[in-house]
Design a protein around this motif. Structure first.
Motif, PDB file in Angstrom:
ATOM      1  N   GLN A   1     -10.793  41.324 -12.755  1.00 52.60           N
ATOM      2  CA  GLN A   1     -11.066  40.668 -11.623  1.00 52.60           C
ATOM      3  C   GLN A   1      -9.860  40.934 -10.656  1.00 52.60           C
ATOM      4  O   GLN A   1      -8.672  40.741 -11.108  1.00 52.60           O
ATOM      5  CB  GLN A   1     -11.415  39.005 -11.683  1.00 52.60           C
ATOM      6  N   ARG A   2     -10.309  41.136  -9.530  1.00 51.31           N
ATOM      7  CA  ARG A   2      -8.923  41.495  -8.330  1.00 51.31           C
ATOM      8  C   ARG A   2      -9.197  40.525  -7.154  1.00 51.31           C
ATOM      9  O   ARG A   2     -10.313  40.534  -6.498  1.00 51.31           O
ATOM     10  CB  ARG A   2      -9.021  42.928  -8.042  1.00 51.31           C
ATOM     11  N   MET A   3      -8.108  39.908  -6.809  1.00 51.77           N
ATOM     12  CA  MET A   3      -8.054  38.967  -5.547  1.00 51.77           C
ATOM     13  C   MET A   3      -7.227  39.264  -4.609  1.00 51.77           C
ATOM     14  O   MET A   3      -6.227  39.875  -4.789  1.00 51.77           O
ATOM     15  CB  MET A   3      -7.684  37.626  -5.994  1.00 51.77           C
ATOM     16  N   LYS A   4      -7.470  39.124  -3.212  1.00 50.80           N
ATOM     17  CA  LYS A   4      -6.663  39.586  -2.248  1.00 50.80           C
ATOM     18  C   LYS A   4      -6.069  38.363  -1.553  1.00 50.80           C
ATOM     19  O   LYS A   4      -6.628  37.018  -1.515  1.00 50.80           O
ATOM     20  CB  LYS A   4      -7.804  40.096  -1.024  1.00 50.80           C
ATOM     21  N   ASN A   5      -4.928  38.580  -1.236  1.00 48.38           N
ATOM     22  CA  ASN A   5      -3.916  37.484  -0.516  1.00 48.38           C
ATOM     23  C   ASN A   5      -4.034  36.189  -1.506  1.00 48.38           C
ATOM     24  O   ASN A   5      -4.005  35.180  -1.139  1.00 48.38           O
ATOM     25  CB  ASN A   5      -4.720  36.791   0.659  1.00 48.38           C
ATOM     26  N   ALA A   6      -3.685  36.624  -2.771  1.00 50.35           N
ATOM     27  CA  ALA A   6      -3.387  35.436  -3.999  1.00 50.35           C
ATOM     28  C   ALA A   6      -2.102  35.635  -4.498  1.00 50.35           C
ATOM     29  O   ALA A   6      -1.683  36.790  -4.778  1.00 50.35           O
ATOM     30  CB  ALA A   6      -4.567  35.630  -4.947  1.00 50.35           C
ATOM     31  N   VAL A   7      -1.760  34.551  -4.869  1.00 52.74           N
ATOM     32  CA  VAL A   7      -0.555  34.463  -5.850  1.00 52.74           C
ATOM     33  C   VAL A   7      -0.469  35.439  -7.092  1.00 52.74           C
ATOM     34  O   VAL A   7       0.260  36.048  -7.424  1.00 52.74           O
ATOM     35  CB  VAL A   7      -0.078  32.939  -6.065  1.00 52.74           C
ATOM     36  N   PHE A   8      -1.729  35.132  -8.025  1.00 53.48           N
ATOM     37  CA  PHE A   8      -1.887  35.921  -9.067  1.00 53.48           C
ATOM     38  C   PHE A   8      -3.374  37.014  -8.573  1.00 53.48           C
ATOM     39  O   PHE A   8      -4.263  36.375  -8.352  1.00 53.48           O
ATOM     40  CB  PHE A   8      -2.252  35.394 -10.154  1.00 53.48           C
ATOM     41  N   GLY A   9      -2.885  38.316  -8.350  1.00 52.99           N
ATOM     42  CA  GLY A   9      -3.873  39.202  -7.721  1.00 52.99           C
ATOM     43  C   GLY A   9      -4.854  39.602  -8.579  1.00 52.99           C
ATOM     44  O   GLY A   9      -5.707  40.410  -8.361  1.00 52.99           O
ATOM     45  N   GLU A  10      -4.561  39.448 -10.331  1.00 51.07           N
ATOM     46  CA  GLU A  10      -5.660  39.983 -11.007  1.00 51.07           C
ATOM     47  C   GLU A  10      -5.916  38.990 -12.220  1.00 51.07           C
ATOM     48  O   GLU A  10      -4.972  38.013 -12.529  1.00 51.07           O
ATOM     49  CB  GLU A  10      -5.228  41.395 -11.352  1.00 51.07           C
ATOM     50  N   ASN A  11      -7.098  39.112 -12.941  1.00 47.92           N
ATOM     51  CA  ASN A  11      -7.195  38.476 -14.011  1.00 47.92           C
ATOM     52  C   ASN A  11      -8.397  39.097 -14.928  1.00 47.92           C
ATOM     53  O   ASN A  11      -9.270  39.859 -14.350  1.00 47.92           O
ATOM     54  CB  ASN A  11      -7.780  37.002 -13.459  1.00 47.92           C
ATOM     55  N   ASN A  12      -7.811  39.274 -15.923  1.00 49.65           N
ATOM     56  CA  ASN A  12      -8.773  40.147 -17.019  1.00 49.65           C
ATOM     57  C   ASN A  12      -8.984  39.656 -18.222  1.00 49.65           C
ATOM     58  O   ASN A  12      -8.083  38.669 -18.813  1.00 49.65           O
ATOM     59  CB  ASN A  12      -7.845  41.503 -17.404  1.00 49.65           C
ATOM     60  N   ALA A  13      -9.937  39.878 -18.720  1.00 49.52           N
ATOM     61  CA  ALA A  13     -10.470  38.953 -20.077  1.00 49.52           C
ATOM     62  C   ALA A  13     -11.385  39.983 -20.882  1.00 49.52           C
ATOM     63  O   ALA A  13     -11.920  40.813 -20.383  1.00 49.52           O
ATOM     64  CB  ALA A  13     -11.168  37.880 -19.515  1.00 49.52           C
ATOM     65  N   THR A  14     -11.225  39.936 -22.248  1.00 50.86           N
ATOM     66  CA  THR A  14     -12.316  40.406 -23.316  1.00 50.86           C
ATOM     67  C   THR A  14     -13.076  39.190 -23.931  1.00 50.86           C
ATOM     68  O   THR A  14     -12.537  38.242 -24.091  1.00 50.86           O
ATOM     69  CB  THR A  14     -11.604  41.157 -24.193  1.00 50.86           C
ATOM     70  N   ALA A  15     -14.271  39.510 -24.539  1.00 48.34           N
ATOM     71  CA  ALA A  15     -14.970  38.619 -24.899  1.00 48.34           C
ATOM     72  C   ALA A  15     -15.929  39.264 -25.934  1.00 48.34           C
ATOM     73  O   ALA A  15     -16.488  40.647 -25.818  1.00 48.34           O
ATOM     74  CB  ALA A  15     -15.930  37.740 -24.166  1.00 48.34           C
ATOM     75  N   TYR A  16     -16.363  38.652 -27.002  1.00 48.33           N
ATOM     76  CA  TYR A  16     -17.277  38.794 -27.870  1.00 48.33           C
ATOM     77  C   TYR A  16     -18.362  37.824 -28.194  1.00 48.33           C
ATOM     78  O   TYR A  16     -17.910  36.724 -28.017  1.00 48.33           O
ATOM     79  CB  TYR A  16     -16.977  39.547 -29.177  1.00 48.33           C
ATOM     80  N   GLN A  17     -19.550  38.132 -28.707  1.00 47.06           N
ATOM     81  CA  GLN A  17     -20.599  37.358 -28.805  1.00 47.06           C
ATOM     82  C   GLN A  17     -21.410  37.396 -30.169  1.00 47.06           C
ATOM     83  O   GLN A  17     -21.705  38.899 -30.094  1.00 47.06           O
ATOM     84  CB  GLN A  17     -21.344  36.862 -27.614  1.00 47.06           C
ATOM     85  N   ILE A  18     -21.887  36.505 -31.060  1.00 45.51           N
ATOM     86  CA  ILE A  18     -22.526  36.797 -32.128  1.00 45.51           C
ATOM     87  C   ILE A  18     -23.746  35.808 -32.170  1.00 45.51           C
ATOM     88  O   ILE A  18     -23.583  34.614 -31.929  1.00 45.51           O
ATOM     89  CB  ILE A  18     -21.841  36.935 -33.481  1.00 45.51           C
ATOM     90  N   THR A  19     -25.170  36.448 -32.048  1.00 45.08           N
ATOM     91  CA  THR A  19     -26.097  35.538 -32.011  1.00 45.08           C
ATOM     92  C   THR A  19     -27.056  35.762 -33.096  1.00 45.08           C
ATOM     93  O   THR A  19     -27.589  37.171 -33.169  1.00 45.08           O
ATOM     94  CB  THR A  19     -26.744  35.596 -30.709  1.00 45.08           C
ATOM     95  N   TYR A  20     -27.528  34.874 -33.769  1.00 45.24           N
ATOM     96  CA  TYR A  20     -28.438  35.158 -34.905  1.00 45.24           C
ATOM     97  C   TYR A  20     -29.999  34.361 -34.300  1.00 45.24           C
ATOM     98  O   TYR A  20     -29.939  32.933 -34.013  1.00 45.24           O
ATOM     99  CB  TYR A  20     -28.255  34.701 -36.180  1.00 45.24           C
ATOM    100  N   THR A  21     -31.196  35.157 -34.224  1.00 44.20           N
ATOM    101  CA  THR A  21     -32.155  34.456 -33.685  1.00 44.20           C
ATOM    102  C   THR A  21     -33.289  34.635 -35.057  1.00 44.20           C
ATOM    103  O   THR A  21     -33.386  35.726 -35.671  1.00 44.20           O
ATOM    104  CB  THR A  21     -32.886  35.407 -32.435  1.00 44.20           C
ATOM    105  N   LYS A  22     -34.089  33.601 -35.240  1.00 43.43           N
ATOM    106  CA  LYS A  22     -34.839  33.600 -36.349  1.00 43.43           C
ATOM    107  C   LYS A  22     -36.027  32.934 -36.002  1.00 43.43           C
ATOM    108  O   LYS A  22     -36.176  31.947 -35.341  1.00 43.43           O
ATOM    109  CB  LYS A  22     -34.255  32.665 -37.597  1.00 43.43           C
ATOM    110  N   ASP A  23     -37.255  33.644 -36.261  1.00 43.06           N
ATOM    111  CA  ASP A  23     -38.661  33.231 -35.835  1.00 43.06           C
ATOM    112  C   ASP A  23     -39.401  32.885 -36.995  1.00 43.06           C
ATOM    113  O   ASP A  23     -39.284  33.368 -38.101  1.00 43.06           O
ATOM    114  CB  ASP A  23     -39.499  34.423 -35.263  1.00 43.06           C
ATOM    115  N   PHE A  24     -39.848  31.770 -36.940  1.00 40.49           N
ATOM    116  CA  PHE A  24     -40.780  30.870 -37.841  1.00 40.49           C
ATOM    117  C   PHE A  24     -42.246  31.073 -37.505  1.00 40.49           C
ATOM    118  O   PHE A  24     -42.665  30.344 -36.999  1.00 40.49           O
ATOM    119  CB  PHE A  24     -40.444  29.380 -38.149  1.00 40.49           C
ATOM    120  N   GLN A  25     -42.749  32.061 -38.186  1.00 40.27           N
ATOM    121  CA  GLN A  25     -44.371  32.441 -37.690  1.00 40.27           C
ATOM    122  C   GLN A  25     -45.061  32.570 -39.066  1.00 40.27           C
ATOM    123  O   GLN A  25     -44.445  33.108 -40.245  1.00 40.27           O
ATOM    124  CB  GLN A  25     -44.506  33.606 -36.912  1.00 40.27           C
TER     125      GLN A  25
END
Length: 407
Positions: A383-407
């Motif tokens: 993320q990049r901001m204009k006219n801001a004290v902090f001009g950038e913000n960076n992040a990393t993320a990961y997600q783990i999902t388990y889906t189970k169908d009961f049929q």
């Protein structure tokens, strides 16, 4: 043995939910096999800023041949530091900080305030088919943090036309929010932080509506268009954000609490196109969202996803990307100049600044067990901001999902 166990778990989930809705156990047993459960963990980390860990579970299933239900629970833990809105002053100032903690800012502290919080949210939706082409879906949710509470709900009606090739939808919702610092108070908007001028908790009421159409252009292409409108009244100010009054050398002389309008009207549109490139295999999805509000913010969002099937139906690879751009709010400032009168509305919250952000990542789906799939997702946010004290913000993320169908 595995099939028997899956049926047993599905039946237990159905029976438990049926008891909540006042249905009998016999109905739950009949539809106990058509259930699915999602369990997910998300880790999100900004560089030298906020860390979030989120645990989510969703349960969906049929209660009868006309009724289905969805239950969701989210638990978030948030730690780290956040920008107060102040400049990176060389002076030292002590004020009330995020989540009620006192903190001291200086050039070294970079006007960041440490915080930690926990959020618990629960939502529920129930869908009832009145006949083959018309259904209604009421929903409700509650979200609780140490200094914020939200309670809301709504209802959606959907009608199919042309042998279910086209669906029209209409949704209405509302919510009520309570906002305060940990001690149950909120600073008077625009007041000097040194005056310690506080009032009671803030309240906000919101109403929103959505009208949409989904159309199957052909067996391989689906299009969707939604128009939305939201109006909220009450306390919109962030009780922890401040604005620096600084000289030409960016030296803070004093600071005030921010002040936002007590009304916000938002509207926009969402358009989506999903196209199957190869039969039962690859899919391309493109989304676009336009947003505008009474605060002067206009934004554009583009999402692109490509799902590539790797052999089996549940084994897939999905790269994705997102681009977002917005204009600044009418009352956004980096800081106020010495001698400048305090406007009625003013904020240095960089979320209200002119900004752009990109998100890109990959999602992988792997079959795991009978009726199960493991989804792994990782992405990068910039993320990049204009006219801001902090001009950038960076992040990393990961997600783990388990889906189970009961049929």
């Amino acid at each position: 043995m595995a099939a028997t166990r899956s049926k047993s778990i599905g039946g237990l989930l159905a029976a438990a939910t049926a008891s909540l809705l006042g249905q009998n156990a016999e109905s739950a047993e009949v539809y106990g096999n058509n259930w699915s459960v999602d369990a997910s963990y998300l880790s999100y980390s900004e560089e030298d800023r906020v860390d979030v860990e989120s645990y989510m579970i969703d349960v969906r299933g049929d209660m009868s041949d006309r009724d289905s239900i969805k239950l969701g629970v989210v638990l978030d833990t948030m730690t780290g530091s956040t920008h107060t809105g102040a400049v990176q002053t060389s002076s030292v100032t002590t004020v009330t900080g995020t989540s009620g903690a006192g903190f001291t800012t200086s050039g070294e502290a970079k006007a960041l305030a440490p915080f930690e919080d926990t959020r618990l949210a629960v939502d529920m939706a129930w869908t009832h088919d009145f006949w083959r082409t018309f259904r209604v879906r009421p929903n409700a949710y509650v979200s609780v943090e140490s200094d914020y509470e939200a309670l809301g709900g709504g209802i959606t009606a959907e009608k199919d036309f042309f042998n279910k090739q086209t669906t029209l939808s209409l949704a209405f919702g509302g919510s009520t929010d309570k906002i305060a610092q940990l001690d149950g108070r909120t600073p008077v908007p625009g007041s000097d932080t040194a005056d310690e001028d506080f009032a009671g908790e803030g309240r906000r009421e919101t109403l929103d509506g959505v009208i949409g159409i989904t159309h199957a252009v052909n067996p391989k292409t689906l299009m969707q268009l939604n128009l939305f409108y939201t109006v909220s009244e009450g306390y919109h100010t962030d009780p922890y954000k401040v604005v620096s009054v600084a000289n030409e050398n960016d030296i803070e002389l004093t600071r005030i609490y921010e002040s936002r309008p007590t009304e916000r009207r938002r509207k926009g549109l969402f358009a989506s196109l999903v196209h199957e490139l190869r039969a039962d295999r690859d899919t391309l999805a493109l989304d676009y969202r336009y947003y505008t509000d009474g605060w002067g913010i206009d934004s554009h969002t583009v999402n692109l996803r490509y799902r590539y099937q790797l052999g089996s139906e549940r084994f897939f690879l999905e790269p994705f990307g997102r681009y977002y751009r917005q204009t600044a709010a009418d009352f956004y400032v980096r800081n106020l100049a010495t001698g400048e009168s305090v406007p009625r509305y003013v904020s240095a919250d960089n979320r209200l600044a002119r900004l752009r952000s990109t998100t890109y990542g990959m999602k992988l789906g792997v079959p795991l067990g009978q009726g199960g799939i493991l989804k792994l997702r990782a992405f990068r946010f910039e993320q990049r901001m204009k006219n801001a004290v902090f001009g950038e913000n960076n992040a990393t993320a990961y997600q783990i999902t388990y889906t189970k169908d009961f049929q």
